[in-house]
Design a protein around this motif. Structure first.
Motif, PDB file in Angstrom:
ATOM      1  N   LEU A 119       0.808  -1.221   0.000  1.00 33.74           N
ATOM      2  CA  LEU A 119       0.000   0.000   0.000  1.00 33.74           C
ATOM      3  C   LEU A 119       0.844   1.274   0.000  1.00 33.74           C
ATOM      4  O   LEU A 119       0.477   2.270  -0.635  1.00 33.74           O
ATOM      5  CB  LEU A 119      -0.935  -0.025   1.214  1.00 33.74           C
ATOM      6  N   LEU A 120       1.974   1.252   0.678  1.00 35.82           N
ATOM      7  CA  LEU A 120       2.761   2.477   0.859  1.00 35.82           C
ATOM      8  C   LEU A 120       3.171   3.171  -0.446  1.00 35.82           C
ATOM      9  O   LEU A 120       3.079   4.395  -0.546  1.00 35.82           O
ATOM     10  CB  LEU A 120       3.999   2.180   1.711  1.00 35.82           C
ATOM     11  N   PRO A 121       3.647   2.450  -1.481  1.00 26.76           N
ATOM     12  CA  PRO A 121       4.025   3.146  -2.722  1.00 26.76           C
ATOM     13  C   PRO A 121       2.872   3.918  -3.350  1.00 26.76           C
ATOM     14  O   PRO A 121       3.107   4.890  -4.081  1.00 26.76           O
ATOM     15  CB  PRO A 121       4.489   2.003  -3.638  1.00 26.76           C
ATOM     16  N   LEU A 122       1.638   3.518  -3.086  1.00 26.70           N
ATOM     17  CA  LEU A 122       0.488   4.195  -3.688  1.00 26.70           C
ATOM     18  C   LEU A 122       0.299   5.604  -3.127  1.00 26.70           C
ATOM     19  O   LEU A 122      -0.303   6.458  -3.778  1.00 26.70           O
ATOM     20  CB  LEU A 122      -0.782   3.366  -3.466  1.00 26.70           C
ATOM     21  N   PHE A 123       0.816   5.852  -1.919  1.00 29.49           N
ATOM     22  CA  PHE A 123       0.710   7.194  -1.349  1.00 29.49           C
ATOM     23  C   PHE A 123       1.555   8.204  -2.127  1.00 29.49           C
ATOM     24  O   PHE A 123       1.319   9.409  -2.040  1.00 29.49           O
ATOM     25  CB  PHE A 123       1.116   7.177   0.124  1.00 29.49           C
ATOM     26  N   ALA A 124       2.538   7.707  -2.872  1.00 28.15           N
ATOM     27  CA  ALA A 124       3.366   8.607  -3.686  1.00 28.15           C
ATOM     28  C   ALA A 124       2.556   9.259  -4.806  1.00 28.15           C
ATOM     29  O   ALA A 124       2.962  10.289  -5.361  1.00 28.15           O
ATOM     30  CB  ALA A 124       4.550   7.838  -4.272  1.00 28.15           C
ATOM     31  N   LEU A 125       1.406   8.665  -5.157  1.00 30.72           N
ATOM     32  CA  LEU A 125       0.568   9.226  -6.220  1.00 30.72           C
ATOM     33  C   LEU A 125      -0.249  10.419  -5.730  1.00 30.72           C
ATOM     34  O   LEU A 125      -0.841  11.138  -6.542  1.00 30.72           O
ATOM     35  CB  LEU A 125      -0.384   8.149  -6.764  1.00 30.72           C
ATOM     36  N   LYS A 126      -0.306  10.586  -4.395  1.00 28.79           N
ATOM     37  CA  LYS A 126      -1.035  11.713  -3.784  1.00 28.79           C
ATOM     38  C   LYS A 126      -2.507  11.753  -4.210  1.00 28.79           C
ATOM     39  O   LYS A 126      -3.056  12.816  -4.523  1.00 28.79           O
ATOM     40  CB  LYS A 126      -0.339  13.044  -4.105  1.00 28.79           C
ATOM     41  N   LEU A 127      -3.131  10.592  -4.213  1.00 26.27           N
ATOM     42  CA  LEU A 127      -4.562  10.500  -4.503  1.00 26.27           C
ATOM     43  C   LEU A 127      -5.342  10.593  -3.192  1.00 26.27           C
ATOM     44  O   LEU A 127      -4.776  10.490  -2.099  1.00 26.27           O
ATOM     45  CB  LEU A 127      -4.870   9.163  -5.182  1.00 26.27           C
ATOM     46  N   ASN A 128      -6.654  10.766  -3.299  1.00 27.60           N
ATOM     47  CA  ASN A 128      -7.454  10.773  -2.080  1.00 27.60           C
ATOM     48  C   ASN A 128      -7.547   9.353  -1.513  1.00 27.60           C
ATOM     49  O   ASN A 128      -7.173   8.378  -2.156  1.00 27.60           O
ATOM     50  CB  ASN A 128      -8.850  11.365  -2.329  1.00 27.60           C
ATOM     51  N   ARG A 129      -8.060   9.244  -0.316  1.00 26.54           N
ATOM     52  CA  ARG A 129      -8.070   7.972   0.406  1.00 26.54           C
ATOM     53  C   ARG A 129      -8.865   6.900  -0.333  1.00 26.54           C
ATOM     54  O   ARG A 129      -8.451   5.736  -0.385  1.00 26.54           O
ATOM     55  CB  ARG A 129      -8.660   8.203   1.800  1.00 26.54           C
ATOM     56  N   SER A 130      -9.983   7.273  -0.930  1.00 26.77           N
ATOM     57  CA  SER A 130     -10.832   6.304  -1.620  1.00 26.77           C
ATOM     58  C   SER A 130     -10.149   5.738  -2.861  1.00 26.77           C
ATOM     59  O   SER A 130     -10.164   4.531  -3.103  1.00 26.77           O
ATOM     60  CB  SER A 130     -12.164   6.950  -2.009  1.00 26.77           C
ATOM     61  N   ASP A 131      -9.534   6.619  -3.679  1.00 25.74           N
ATOM     62  CA  ASP A 131      -8.841   6.157  -4.885  1.00 25.74           C
ATOM     63  C   ASP A 131      -7.647   5.273  -4.523  1.00 25.74           C
ATOM     64  O   ASP A 131      -7.348   4.297  -5.221  1.00 25.74           O
ATOM     65  CB  ASP A 131      -8.376   7.350  -5.719  1.00 25.74           C
ATOM     66  N   THR A 132      -6.968   5.627  -3.437  1.00 24.74           N
ATOM     67  CA  THR A 132      -5.829   4.811  -2.988  1.00 24.74           C
ATOM     68  C   THR A 132      -6.307   3.420  -2.575  1.00 24.74           C
ATOM     69  O   THR A 132      -5.683   2.410  -2.911  1.00 24.74           O
ATOM     70  CB  THR A 132      -5.115   5.492  -1.810  1.00 24.74           C
ATOM     71  N   PHE A 133      -7.427   3.375  -1.860  1.00 23.87           N
ATOM     72  CA  PHE A 133      -7.992   2.081  -1.462  1.00 23.87           C
ATOM     73  C   PHE A 133      -8.349   1.243  -2.684  1.00 23.87           C
ATOM     74  O   PHE A 133      -8.048   0.042  -2.731  1.00 23.87           O
ATOM     75  CB  PHE A 133      -9.243   2.279  -0.603  1.00 23.87           C
ATOM     76  N   ASN A 134      -8.989   1.847  -3.680  1.00 21.45           N
ATOM     77  CA  ASN A 134      -9.399   1.106  -4.884  1.00 21.45           C
ATOM     78  C   ASN A 134      -8.198   0.527  -5.619  1.00 21.45           C
ATOM     79  O   ASN A 134      -8.246  -0.612  -6.120  1.00 21.45           O
ATOM     80  CB  ASN A 134     -10.203   2.015  -5.815  1.00 21.45           C
ATOM     81  N   LEU A 135      -7.102   1.313  -5.694  1.00 25.05           N
ATOM     82  CA  LEU A 135      -5.889   0.807  -6.342  1.00 25.05           C
ATOM     83  C   LEU A 135      -5.314  -0.373  -5.560  1.00 25.05           C
ATOM     84  O   LEU A 135      -4.949  -1.396  -6.139  1.00 25.05           O
ATOM     85  CB  LEU A 135      -4.837   1.922  -6.437  1.00 25.05           C
ATOM     86  N   PHE A 136      -5.234  -0.231  -4.244  1.00 25.53           N
ATOM     87  CA  PHE A 136      -4.690  -1.298  -3.397  1.00 25.53           C
ATOM     88  C   PHE A 136      -5.508  -2.582  -3.545  1.00 25.53           C
ATOM     89  O   PHE A 136      -4.956  -3.676  -3.727  1.00 25.53           O
ATOM     90  CB  PHE A 136      -4.690  -0.833  -1.934  1.00 25.53           C
TER      91      PHE A 136
END
Length: 698
Positions: A119-136
């Protein structure tokens, strides 16, 4: 300016409703602009239009393992070295997403399971919490193989891949009792995020998601081992301890740098090209489908863990022999028939080299000479660029467990000599024999029905009387599936009793049409099928009338005459809009019983590469569109199938007819036709599940 035209093209595609194929075509492995990466990843992972799932989270952090999860989130974020203000925000979002994921999926978090690292690398995209969850969630579902645990199936499969490409290295690790899970567990759990820098992971995932191949992690892991093989062999020679070697192996991905990533992924794709496609097709559902603990699933897991070497399907072997090999590095098989001489002489593929497995124990010197002849013949066929020759050795047994123990000994002897590219044909000669069906006389050399053991076995099955599946023989385990249909039909209702329309016969049999009367006696008069035009089709069955189903031979002109005005397409889509699916994703569906590669036959003679999907209640037709995509052409309820017919001269040309009883005949409302390489198996499976549907009291 021209060098950056692809970026403008990518920006334009992202503004439209593009897909992963468009992204792959435009980017072609180029470094991804940071500003476009969030949109590109969302498109590649098919979450761009996904709903805000995190809005369902009640913000209550009450999991039994909540304190452990919070500590782990804090510990991983501290390692990143961010500003204190950023750390607080990241830890909060990290714990929220992990907590909701566990609650939403009813899963239990465990330390070092790779979730946080993924999950951590996805925070580098600086998306909102919901979009980050969907990617993960999409990465976990699509690219993390099931069973990533010590001694899990993932690592048995990976060992088979290593054995195929580098048997010596595999043997060294086996000797040290270093199983793949001891050093690569974190690789598979986190797609290398746990052991590589953030910049390397971002660059690697750019290429990974564009390729849309869930098996890429296996080949990336393989490249890491092969690149470090000299150091591994040296450590073995220096008598390094097991723990030292495991530590070295585990840390190998740490040495990767951003400039290495493109070559790293290119090498992985090269090795994927030099691996039989059966590696992916045979293991796709087990590794990336929905998990279950059914006996069948456990049986398949056991087969994987006990596999001697990489399996190859009969479909791939036959297709491989017939192809022209336009790609220089593509897999080309050299088939080795290990059956005893008398079985080989009763029928074999013309491209097969005969190596009698019995010689290994009975006459070792003669066996050694035969092996040298095999290797010489292989070299000559490769030099001659023959379709019968390739560097990939595929061994074939009889398909009978007891006999194939000797074949396995032969295969093991080649593996002990560190022979590269060794595989074993799944099902042996029996699978080839059944694959060709009634065409075997044209496809097999020297086929002798009287001496062929497979033919003899089939003949014994055909000699079982039709009445054997009735109540008087219900205690027997009948091998004649189609006889069972008769018993099922007789047990339906009083209305059906006494007027069964057709005898259920094997479409591969050479007999003509017959019908079965109420007492089970043969009758010569065939039932009449009446076909309705497209305008008359209502798609509804008569109420309170039990369905009637049969498998028959087909007259030569049925298809063309019956479908006048049918609209031309094989089947009709379920909706006006096209339903496009990703084949990899679709094949993971839990309720898919089996899928048969085939060609759907249009009324005007055109043929389309397709897949016939069998579920417990439906027959689904997927037409290939290329790049791993397919269109759902039609979904047919199994209960609507009233006839399955096969051409007498072309037994693999199968027609499914749909309709309902109409007086003493059948009212045929629609039909589909397919050319199915393994038609007997396909129709038997469809028929079995039709009976299950018809026999369901619901």
């Amino acid at each position: 300016m021209e060098e950056n035209m692809w970026i403008i093209e990518l920006e334009s595609a992202l503004l439209d409703d593009c897909n992963v194929n468009d992204i792959f075509t435009i980017c072609q492995g180029k470094a991804m602009p940071e500003a476009l990466r969030p949109d590109v990843w969302q498109v590649c992972l098919d979450v761009r239009h996904k709903s805000d799932q995190m809005s369902l989270f009640n913000e209550i952090y009450d999991l039994p393992f909540q304190s452990q999860l919070r500590e782990d989130c804090q510990r991983h974020v501290d390692r990143m070295g961010n500003e204190e203000e950023d750390k607080v925000s990241v830890v909060s979002d990290l714990e929220s997403i992990m907590t909701f994921y566990c609650k939403n999926r009813n899963l239990q978090y465990e330390p070092d399971n790779g979730w946080i690292e993924l999950l951590l690398p996805l925070f580098a995209l600086k998306l909102n919490r919901s979009d980050t969850f969907n990617l993960f969630e999409a990465i976990r579902d699509t690219y993390i193989p099931k069973g990533c645990k010590p001694k899990g199936n993932v690592f048995h499969v990976f060992r088979l891949l290593l054995l195929y490409h580098d048997p010596e290295l595999c043997s060294v690790l086996d000797t040290k009792k270093i199983t793949p899970d001891l050093y690569s567990l974190s690789w598979f759990q986190s797609l290398f995020a746990s052991c590589s820098s953030l910049s390397v992971i971002i660059a690697m995932w750019d290429l990974y998601f564009q390729n849309a191949d869930p098996f890429m992690v296996f080949f990336l892991a393989l490249i890491i081992l092969i690149n470090g093989r000299e150091q591994i062999l040296q450590m073995k020679n220096n008598s390094s301890s097991k723990e030292e070697i495991i530590k070295f192996l585990s840390n190998m991905p740490c040495a990767l740098e951003v400039d290495d990533v493109h070559d790293f992924c290119s090498l992985a794709q090269y090795y994927a090209l030099k691996t039989p496609t059966s590696f992916k097709t045979d293991f796709l559902k087990a590794l990336y489908g929905k998990q279950n603990d059914s006996p069948r699933s456990q049986e398949e897991s056991t087969k994987v863990s006990q596999a001697l070497c990489l399996p190859v399907s009969v479909y791939e072997l036959v297709e491989n022999s017939a192809s022209e090999f336009p790609i220089p590095d593509a897999v080309r098989f050299f088939l080795v028939d290990c059956r005893p001489a008398e079985q080989y002489n009763a029928g074999h593929l013309s491209t097969a080299f005969h190596l009698d497995c019995n010689l290994m124990l009975q006459e070792p010197v003669a066996f050694a000479t035969a092996v040298q002849g095999l290797l010489a013949a292989q070299r000559q066929s490769i030099e001659a660029n023959s379709n019968a020759g390739g560097e990939h050795l595929c061994f074939m047994g009889s398909g009978r467990v007891e006999e194939d123990q000797y074949t396995h000994m032969v295969v093991a002897s080649f593996l002990q000599k560190n022979t590269h590219y060794v595989s074993l044909l799944t099902g042996g000669y029996t699978s080839i024999h059944d694959y060709f069906g009634d065409h075997m006389a044209d496809c097999l050399e020297d086929h002798n029905v009287a001496k062929c053991l497979v033919c003899q076995q089939h003949q014994q099955v055909k000699q079982v009387p039709l009445k054997a599946s009735s109540a008087s023989a219900s205690g027997q385990s009948s091998t004649d599936l189609f006889s069972k249909f008769s018993a099922v039909m007789k047990s339906k209702s009083a209305e059906v009793k006494g007027k069964l329309l057709d005898i259920i016969v094997n479409p591969s049999a050479q007999n003509g049409n017959h019908n079965l009367g109420a007492g089970g006696q043969m009758q010569a008069a065939p039932s009449q099928d009446r076909h309705v035009s497209a305008k008359e089709r209502q798609g509804k069955r008569y109420r309170n009338v039990a369905p009637v189903f049969s498998i028959d031979d087909e007259t030569e002109d049925t298809f063309n005459s019956d479908l006048n005005g049918a609209g031309g397409e094989v089947g009709t889509p379920t909706a006006d809009s096209k339903e496009i699916v990703q084949l990899n994703q679709y094949f993971k569906t839990a309720d898919i019983i089996n899928a048969f590669k085939c060609q759907e036959v249009h009324i005007n003679g055109y043929m389309y590469d397709s897949h016939l999907i069998i579920t417990p209640s439906q027959l689904v037709v997927l037409r290939e569109l290329g790049r791993g995509q397919a269109q759902v052409m039609v979904r047919r309820p199994l209960a609507s199938i009233v006839k399955i017919t096969a051409k007498k001269r072309h037994r693999d040309l199968i027609t499914f007819k749909y309709g309902f009883p109409d007086g003493d005949g059948l009212l045929i409302t629609d039909m589909d036709r397919f050319l199915i390489p393994n038609a007997t198996a396909a129709t038997a499976l469809v028929a079995k599940h039709i009976v299950n549907v018809l026999d369901d009291p619901k």
